[in-house]
Design an enzyme around this catalytic site. Structure first.
Site, PDB file in Angstrom:
ATOM      1  N   HIS A 114      36.980  -3.207  -8.434  1.00 56.88           N
ATOM      2  CA  HIS A 114      35.897  -3.906  -7.752  1.00 56.88           C
ATOM      3  C   HIS A 114      36.443  -4.549  -6.483  1.00 56.88           C
ATOM      4  CE1 HIS A 114      33.820  -3.583 -11.641  1.00 56.88           C
ATOM      5  NE2 HIS A 114      34.925  -4.056 -12.183  1.00 56.88           N
ATOM      6  N   GLY A 152      57.127   1.080 -21.834  1.00 55.20           N
ATOM      7  CA  GLY A 152      56.167   0.348 -22.655  1.00 55.20           C
ATOM      8  C   GLY A 152      55.520  -0.816 -21.923  1.00 55.20           C
TER       9      GLY A 152
END
Length: 202
Positions: A114, A152
Site C-alpha cells: 500500500h 529461516g
C-alpha cells in the site's frame, strides 16, 4: 477495460475485494486446510493438492506443514525445491521460485503493498451514508532464481528479485534486489560478500 486481476498482475491499483479474489481465496483456504491436515507420509496426495493450488509446480517439491498462501494460482515453483514449515506466501502477484531452491522455516514472501502516505493509502469514496475510505492496494512480483537458499524467518518484500545462487541470512528483511552469487544478511538486507557460483549467471 482491464479486469481487477489484470490490474493486480500489472502492478496497478486494484480492488482486492472483487469477487474473483474472494472466490480464489475461498478455494485456496479449503485446499490449505486439507493439505495441512494430511500426515507427512501422504506425499502423493499432498503433491496433487499442490498441483491443483499452484500456478505451476515441478518435480521433487516439498512444502512443509502449516503452509499459508492467498490465491495459490500465482505461485510457480521449479524442480527440486524444499519449502520448510510455517511459510507464508502472500501471492497477490506472481511468486516465481526457480530450481534447486531451499526455503527455511517461517519465511514470509509478500507481493501486496500500500502507499506510505495516508492520503494516498485511504481513498474517500462518497456513498449514500457519507464517505467510505477504500484502501489503495497494489502488488508486485517476487522472483527467487535457481540455487538460492533463503534462511529461516526471512521476510521478502514486494517487487524483489533474488539472483541465482544467492543465500539470505536468517531473519533478514529483503527490501532491495539481491544480485547473483551473493551472501546477504540483515534488516535491511545487504550484500556482505560474493560466494562461489556459476559463471553463467544472469
Amino acid at each position: 477495460m482491464k479486469t481487477e486481476m489484470e490490474k493486480c498482475l500489472a502492478g496497478e491499483w486494484y480492488d482486492c475485494h472483487d469477487p474473483v479474489f474472494l472466490k480464489l481465496k475461498g478455494k485456496t483456504i479449503d485446499l490449505l486446510m486439507k493439505y495441512n491436515s494430511l500426515p507427512y507420509h501422504n506425499k502423493e496426495e499432498k503433491y496433487e493438492i499442490l498441483k491443483e493450488m499452484f500456478g505451476s509446480i515441478g518435480t521433487k517439491v516439498s512444502v512443509g506443514h502449516s503452509f499459508i498462501c492467498d490465491y495459490g494460482c500465482n505461485i510457480h515453483i521449479g524442480n527440486n525445491v524444499t519449502i520448510n514449515t510455517g511459510c507464508n506466501f502472500v501471492d497477490c502477484n506472481k511468486i516465481v521460485i526457480g530450481n534447486n531452491v531451499l526455503i527455511a522455516p517461517n519465511v514470509q514472501i509478500y507481493t501486496v503493498t500500500h502507499p506510505i502516505e495516508l492520503n494516498e493509502r485511504l481513498n474517500p469514496v462518497e456513498t449514500p451514508q457519507g464517505y467510505e475510505y477504500i484502501r489503495q492496494t497494489y502488488a508486485l512480483p517476487v522472483t527467487i532464481k535457481d540455487g538460492c537458499w533463503i534462511g529461516g524467518g526471512t521476510i521478502i518484500l514486494p517487487g524483489i528479485t533474488i539472483g541465482k545462487g544467492s543465500a539470505i541470512g536468517a531473519g533478514s528483511v529483503v527490501t532491495k534486489n539481491i544480485p547473483a552469487n551473493s551472501l546477504a544478511v540483515g534488516n535491511p538486507c545487504r550484500v556482505i560478500r560474493k560466494i562461489n557460483g556459476d559463471q553463467n549467471n544472469d
